[in-house]
Design a protein around this motif. Structure first.
Motif, mmCIF file in Angstrom:
data_model
loop_
_atom_site.group_PDB
_atom_site.id
_atom_site.type_symbol
_atom_site.label_atom_id
_atom_site.label_comp_id
_atom_site.label_asym_id
_atom_site.label_seq_id
_atom_site.Cartn_x
_atom_site.Cartn_y
_atom_site.Cartn_z
ATOM 1 N N GLN A 180 56.115 28.380 15.054
ATOM 2 C CA GLN A 180 56.369 29.369 14.015
ATOM 3 C C GLN A 180 57.658 30.124 14.319
ATOM 4 N N PRO A 181 58.306 30.669 13.297
ATOM 5 C CA PRO A 181 59.530 31.462 13.526
ATOM 6 C C PRO A 181 59.272 32.592 14.519
ATOM 7 N N GLY A 182 60.202 32.719 15.461
ATOM 8 C CA GLY A 182 60.074 33.773 16.462
ATOM 9 C C GLY A 182 59.320 33.365 17.703
ATOM 10 N N GLU A 183 58.669 32.203 17.688
ATOM 11 C CA GLU A 183 57.957 31.742 18.875
ATOM 12 C C GLU A 183 58.915 31.130 19.890
ATOM 13 N N THR A 184 58.523 31.172 21.158
ATOM 14 C CA THR A 184 59.309 30.569 22.236
ATOM 15 C C THR A 184 58.521 29.433 22.858
ATOM 16 N N ASP A 207 62.920 23.949 17.818
ATOM 17 C CA ASP A 207 63.727 24.807 18.671
ATOM 18 C C ASP A 207 62.995 25.061 19.984
#
Length: 266
Positions: A180-184, A207
């Protein structure tokens, strides 16, 4: 088709096989009445063998790959860890039973240490059966046993068992991880393999934060001192050459968008 062609091409191009074929070609040319050409081929095979076995060539080639992605400072939170297969000797395990680790064991041992450090992170292992002529034990089976034996809860573990190469690792891992967006998400693989792995994950739109492990080369003056065990020198040339050829083949086939991927600019 790409998978089979890559396996066949590497069988011929791996250094010791290629040098043996060159020597055989030289012998054949001499038998055909072309002593000059045959002598050149034989001479090149001898020089090549000396470089592979006794020089720091392999160290230098592999170090160029390993230095591409430095180990990062880890953030406070990690949402997931993707570890690429290649750590289990499935051929030996198939014959003898049990799980056997090989020289790339750092991939799974370091991934397990990270998973224990970040108890809320998912742990995704990706690696299918890459054998062409034999059906080895799937790496995901060995990975599941390995990680759970270290106390990592099974519900945290995601297993992807279809991938046969690095490009498929990335393609099949993304929907399973569902980042999800913002996950690392960390990407764990051998340092020499990280450039190609990062290129594949970028092309797949996944990413990741590269976390190289399994370093095979020293630094400083020691980089110019080859091992006294000549097969170790040959092994490094073998691994490095395969990786450089893999980068070129992946770039030419559109599996990565740059010939030698580099860290992203901040």
């Amino acid at each position: 088709m790409f998978f089979l062609l890559s396996k066949l091409a590497w069988f011929v191009l791996q250094p010791l096989v290629a040098l043996l074929l060159l020597a055989a070609c030289g012998w054949g040319l001499r038998r055909l009445g072309l002593p000059a050409l045959g002598g050149i081929a034989l001479g090149l095979s001898v020089v090549g063998l000396l470089l592979v076995l006794f020089s720091p060539l392999g160290l230098l080639m592999m170090n160029g790959l390993e230095q591409r992605f430095p180990k990062p400072e880890l953030p406070e939170r990690i949402d997931g860890i993707v570890v690429l297969g290649g750590s289990f000797d499935t051929r030996v395990a198939r014959a003898r039973g049990g799980d056997e680790l090989n020289e790339a064991a750092d991939r799974v041992t370091q991934a397990a240490a990270l998973a224990l450090r970040y108890p809320d992170a998912k742990l995704l292992f990706t690696g299918g059966v890459a054998a062409v002529l034999e059906d080895d034990i799937p790496e995901v089976d060995a990975a599941k046993t390995f990680f759970t034996s270290l106390g990592i809860p099974q519900e945290r573990i995601l297993l992807e068992g279809k991938a046969r190469n690095t490009a498929e690792n990335a393609v099949y891992s993304k929907p399973l991880a569902n980042p999800q967006p913002g996950e690392t998400w960390l990407l764990v693989t051998s340092a020499y393999h990280m450039p190609r792995a990062v290129g594949c994950f970028r092309s797949a739109g996944f990413d990741v934060l590269p976390y190289p492990v399994d370093f095979r080369t020293p630094s400083g003056p020691a980089l110019w001192r080859p091992s006294s065990l000549v097969l170790r020198n040959a092994e490094k040339v073998d691994f490095a050459l395969r990786e450089y050829l893999g980068l070129f083949a992946y770039w030419m086939s559109g599996r990565i968008d740059s010939l030698f991927p580099r860290p992203a600019r901040l």
